[in-house]
Design an enzyme around this catalytic site. Structure first.
Site, PDB file in Angstrom:
ATOM      1  N   GLY A  93       0.827  -1.211   0.000  1.00  0.00           N
ATOM      2  CA  GLY A  93       0.000   0.000   0.000  1.00  0.00           C
ATOM      3  C   GLY A  93       0.855   1.253   0.000  1.00  0.00           C
ATOM      4  O   GLY A  93       1.836   1.348   0.750  1.00  0.00           O
ATOM      5  N   GLY A 131      -0.803   4.559  -0.200  1.00  0.00           N
ATOM      6  CA  GLY A 131      -1.808   5.617  -0.178  1.00  0.00           C
ATOM      7  C   GLY A 131      -1.365   6.719   0.778  1.00  0.00           C
ATOM      8  O   GLY A 131      -0.172   7.021   0.899  1.00  0.00           O
ATOM      9  N   GLY A 135       0.965   4.877   3.469  1.00  0.00           N
ATOM     10  CA  GLY A 135       2.049   4.075   2.885  1.00  0.00           C
ATOM     11  C   GLY A 135       3.060   4.920   2.134  1.00  0.00           C
ATOM     12  O   GLY A 135       4.281   4.692   2.252  1.00  0.00           O
ATOM     13  N   GLY A 152     -12.026  17.804   3.383  1.00  0.00           N
ATOM     14  CA  GLY A 152     -11.311  16.519   3.408  1.00  0.00           C
ATOM     15  C   GLY A 152     -11.206  15.914   4.801  1.00  0.00           C
ATOM     16  O   GLY A 152     -10.514  14.920   4.997  1.00  0.00           O
ATOM     17  N   ASP A 160     -15.992   3.257  13.152  1.00  0.00           N
ATOM     18  CA  ASP A 160     -14.532   3.391  13.266  1.00  0.00           C
ATOM     19  C   ASP A 160     -14.121   3.436  14.744  1.00  0.00           C
ATOM     20  O   ASP A 160     -13.184   2.749  15.166  1.00  0.00           O
ATOM     21  CB  ASP A 160     -14.107   4.682  12.533  1.00  0.00           C
ATOM     22  CG  ASP A 160     -12.648   5.021  12.732  1.00  0.00           C
ATOM     23  OD1 ASP A 160     -11.803   4.439  12.029  1.00  0.00           O
ATOM     24  OD2 ASP A 160     -12.346   5.868  13.600  1.00  0.00           O
ATOM     25  N   LYS A 164     -11.740   0.745  17.150  1.00  0.00           N
ATOM     26  CA  LYS A 164     -10.622   1.159  18.001  1.00  0.00           C
ATOM     27  C   LYS A 164     -10.898   0.791  19.464  1.00  0.00           C
ATOM     28  O   LYS A 164      -9.995   0.380  20.193  1.00  0.00           O
ATOM     29  CB  LYS A 164     -10.387   2.658  17.844  1.00  0.00           C
ATOM     30  CG  LYS A 164      -9.893   3.006  16.438  1.00  0.00           C
ATOM     31  CD  LYS A 164     -10.009   4.485  16.158  1.00  0.00           C
ATOM     32  CE  LYS A 164      -9.462   4.820  14.788  1.00  0.00           C
ATOM     33  NZ  LYS A 164      -9.748   6.211  14.393  1.00  0.00           N
TER      34      LYS A 164
HETATM   35  P1  NAP Z   1      -5.352   4.585   1.138  1.00  0.00           P
HETATM   36  O1  NAP Z   1      -4.919   5.991   0.976  1.00  0.00           O
HETATM   37  O2  NAP Z   1      -6.697   4.183   0.631  1.00  0.00           O
HETATM   38  O3  NAP Z   1      -4.247   3.646   0.428  1.00  0.00           O
HETATM   39  C1  NAP Z   1      -4.410   2.269   0.257  1.00  0.00           C
HETATM   40  C2  NAP Z   1      -3.239   1.739  -0.563  1.00  0.00           C
HETATM   41  O4  NAP Z   1      -3.347   0.323  -0.607  1.00  0.00           O
HETATM   42  C3  NAP Z   1      -3.176   2.242  -1.991  1.00  0.00           C
HETATM   43  O5  NAP Z   1      -1.879   2.511  -2.366  1.00  0.00           O
HETATM   44  C4  NAP Z   1      -3.741   1.069  -2.792  1.00  0.00           C
HETATM   45  O6  NAP Z   1      -3.169   0.923  -4.098  1.00  0.00           O
HETATM   46  C5  NAP Z   1      -3.281  -0.110  -1.965  1.00  0.00           C
HETATM   47  N1  NAP Z   1      -4.181  -1.250  -2.100  1.00  0.00           N
HETATM   48  C6  NAP Z   1      -5.487  -1.335  -1.769  1.00  0.00           C
HETATM   49  N2  NAP Z   1      -5.965  -2.546  -2.080  1.00  0.00           N
HETATM   50  C7  NAP Z   1      -4.941  -3.233  -2.613  1.00  0.00           C
HETATM   51  C8  NAP Z   1      -4.807  -4.533  -3.143  1.00  0.00           C
HETATM   52  N3  NAP Z   1      -5.854  -5.355  -3.206  1.00  0.00           N
HETATM   53  N4  NAP Z   1      -3.601  -4.926  -3.608  1.00  0.00           N
HETATM   54  C9  NAP Z   1      -2.541  -4.092  -3.575  1.00  0.00           C
HETATM   55  N5  NAP Z   1      -2.606  -2.832  -3.075  1.00  0.00           N
HETATM   56  C10 NAP Z   1      -3.798  -2.413  -2.621  1.00  0.00           C
HETATM   57  O7  NAP Z   1      -5.306   4.133   2.661  1.00  0.00           O
HETATM   58  P2  NAP Z   1      -4.590   4.899   3.891  1.00  0.00           P
HETATM   59  O8  NAP Z   1      -5.418   6.081   4.288  1.00  0.00           O
HETATM   60  O9  NAP Z   1      -3.145   5.100   3.595  1.00  0.00           O
HETATM   61  O10 NAP Z   1      -4.790   3.828   5.062  1.00  0.00           O
HETATM   62  C11 NAP Z   1      -4.015   2.649   5.122  1.00  0.00           C
HETATM   63  C12 NAP Z   1      -4.303   1.927   6.435  1.00  0.00           C
HETATM   64  O11 NAP Z   1      -3.941   2.774   7.513  1.00  0.00           O
HETATM   65  C13 NAP Z   1      -5.782   1.578   6.668  1.00  0.00           C
HETATM   66  O12 NAP Z   1      -5.881   0.361   7.331  1.00  0.00           O
HETATM   67  C14 NAP Z   1      -6.276   2.696   7.553  1.00  0.00           C
HETATM   68  O13 NAP Z   1      -7.373   2.314   8.366  1.00  0.00           O
HETATM   69  C15 NAP Z   1      -5.032   2.952   8.397  1.00  0.00           C
HETATM   70  N6  NAP Z   1      -4.953   4.296   8.972  1.00  0.00           N
HETATM   71  C16 NAP Z   1      -5.043   5.379   8.150  1.00  0.00           C
HETATM   72  C17 NAP Z   1      -4.948   6.639   8.705  1.00  0.00           C
HETATM   73  C18 NAP Z   1      -5.023   7.867   7.841  1.00  0.00           C
HETATM   74  O14 NAP Z   1      -4.945   8.979   8.374  1.00  0.00           O
HETATM   75  N7  NAP Z   1      -5.162   7.769   6.522  1.00  0.00           N
HETATM   76  C19 NAP Z   1      -4.791   6.788  10.093  1.00  0.00           C
HETATM   77  C20 NAP Z   1      -4.681   5.654  10.909  1.00  0.00           C
HETATM   78  C21 NAP Z   1      -4.763   4.399  10.312  1.00  0.00           C
HETATM   79  P3  NAP Z   1      -3.418   2.020  -5.261  1.00  0.00           P
HETATM   80  O15 NAP Z   1      -2.741   3.250  -4.765  1.00  0.00           O
HETATM   81  O16 NAP Z   1      -2.764   1.458  -6.444  1.00  0.00           O
HETATM   82  O17 NAP Z   1      -4.900   2.154  -5.361  1.00  0.00           O
END
Ligand code: NAP
Length: 437
Positions: A13, A15, A18, A188, A202, A206
């Site tokens: 990942g 996103g 990541g 956002g 959510d 937690k």
């Molecule tokens: P995100 O922005 O939606 O990114 C998800 C990433 O995973 C993308 O790069 C996507 O690829 C990749 N992905 C999804 N499905 C996939 C698959 N089947 N095979 C390969 N790659 C795949 O998510 P995020 O916000 O970074 O969150 C990631 C995790 O952290 C989640 O579990 C979330 O609950 C947790 N989290 C996030 C935050 C936050 O502030 N964002 C805070 C605390 C915890 P593509 O880019 O190619 O689509």
């Protein structure tokens, strides 16, 4: 430069979180090697679409769509894809391939945590998930390690930034829920589909993670009582402010001690919090977790509960810990769930309440309300009556705001039902729990 052992790190990942983890791993490679005692080599990043636009510039050759192959031979696998599948399958594959795993995936841990932890136990691997409960805020390690020698009595957490942002703006600006939500979506702070946040899903995930750790008990997600904030309106906010409270969406994890033994309650709902309580001063999209432990007393953990780079900080801390463990060797420390305390349903919880009623403004009504409460084992602490419409010969309508002493939830809800059917109550405006004392 010290010639450190090299550890192969796979990232799943790229996103919001990541991509920041990848950037920081590369940017601070030398410093991280010194801290971890190993060089953390980013072997590759698995994504769905190699050509998707990223938040940061990363070499194209790092990207792959073949997560399975990337995992094989990795020492540490970082899962930042989110969702249940294929994240679950990849993490199990990583564990069985000999890797330690780092994840921020609360949805996965809250639903399949035991399966993942058991798989890690079987092979002596370790699961790190500091970012899964409150983003950048260190709360997993404090509960798992720092407080391992204490007994946690209660956790009250503001663990969802979106709902705190909405409630805070409703409180400070007198705005309505729908308007603030629309604004939060434009900025956002809220997703296009806000259900997971505003309905408390959510926060419930937690809460399950925090309660499991705090009480050394597996807490399934369906044992967490959950209510969202969609019913909170401006008049409830105004009434709360008038009474010296603020409304917060709280995740409450509580140890209940009764003659028959100990049990726990895990619940998420909007609650009234005294404005003097530390949680009342958590504004905007910030998170905070207030922990009460038998010996340590009151502790408060505060900061950013989300955000790509903020969350990446917690993930990287886990990566350094995993690397240190890999270098030191030995089996991972498994999850402690041996206390196995029973989880009580919401009806058995005891707390204080504020009940707001619209009643006929005529003699005897207050006495009827008071006796109905008393018969239902709900003791009144405060009553405030305001006439809201004068009667012109007929009885007008008055608003009663009743603060109760501690009462059992089931008694309280049965009593409110009886009040609603009593003939003197025009409308039950709201029933809110009071937490934090
Ligand atoms: P995100 O922005 O939606 O990114 C998800 C990433 O995973 C993308 O790069 C996507 O690829 C990749 N992905 C999804 N499905 C996939 C698959 N089947 N095979 C390969 N790659 C795949 O998510 P995020 O916000 O970074 O969150 C990631 C995790 O952290 C989640 O579990 C979330 O609950 C947790 N989290 C996030 C935050 C936050 O502030 N964002 C805070 C605390 C915890 P593509 O880019 O190619 O689509």
């Amino acid at each position: 430069m010290t010639d450190y052992r090299r550890l192969r790190v796979a990232l799943l990942g790229a996103g919001a979180v990541g991509s920041q983890v990848a950037a920081l791993l590369r940017q601070h490679a030398d410093e991280l090697a010194d801290r971890a005692g190993a060089r953390l080599e980013l072997a590759g990043i698995a994504v769905r679409d190699i050509d998707a636009k990223r938040d940061v510039d990363l070499p194209r050759e790092l990207f792959t769509t073949d997560a399975e192959s990337l995992i094989v031979g990795s020492d540490i696998v970082i899962e930042l894809m989110g969702g249940i599948e294929p994240a679950r399958a990849y993490l199990l594959h990583a564990i069985n391939s000999g890797a330690d795993i780092v994840t921020a995936n609360k949805a996965l841990l809250a639903t399949h945590g035991p399966e993942i932890f058991d798989a890690a136990d079987q092979v002596g691997a370790e699961v790190y998930y500091e970012a899964a409960a409150a983003g950048a805020i260190p709360i997993i390690r404090p509960l798992r390690d720092s407080l391992a020698g204490d007994r946690v009595q209660r956790i009250m957490g503001i663990v969802n930034g979106t709902t705190n942002y909405i409630l805070d703006r409703m409180d400070t600006e007198g705005a309505e829920f729908a308007d603030v939500l629309a604004n939060a979506q434009r900025l956002g702070y809220a997703e296009a589909d806000p259900t997971a946040d505003v309905e408390g899903y959510d926060a419930a995930q937690k809460a399950a993670i925090l309660a499991s750790l705090a009480f050394h008990t597996t807490v399934p997600l369906d044992a967490v009582h959950r209510e969202g904030i969609t019913s909170i309106d401006r008049s409830m906010m105004d009434a709360a402010r008038h009474a010296g409270y603020v409304i917060k969406l709280l995740a409450v994890c509580e140890r209940l001690v009764e003659a028959s033994g100990e049990s726990i309650s895990v619940r998420v709902y909007p609650a009234l919090v005294d404005r003097k309580h530390p949680l009342a001063s958590v504004h905007g999209a910030n998170n905070a977790v207030f922990v009460q432990a038998e010996a340590a007393g009151n502790l408060m953990f505060y900061g950013a509960g989300a955000g790509g780079v903020q969350t990446a900080s917690a993930v990287l801390g886990d990566v350094v810990s995993a690397a240190r463990r890999h270098i030191a060797g030995g089996v991972g420390v498994g999850e402690s769930t041996l206390a196995n305390l029973p989880i009580v349903p919401i009806g058995r919880v005891t707390t204080r309440y504020q009940i707001t009623l619209e009643v006929d403004d005529r003699p005897g009504v207050l006495a009827t309300v008071a006796s109905t409460l008393s018969e239902g084992r709900v003791s009144i602490a405060t009553v405030e009556q305001t006439v809201i419409t004068a009667g012109n010969g007929e009885p007008g309508v008055a608003r009663l705001v009743i603060g109760t002493h501690k009462a059992v939830e089931q008694d309280l809800s049965d009593t409110v039902e009886r009040l609603a059917a009593s003939g003197v109550v025009e409308r039950v405006v709201s029933v809110l729990r009071v937490e934090g004392d």
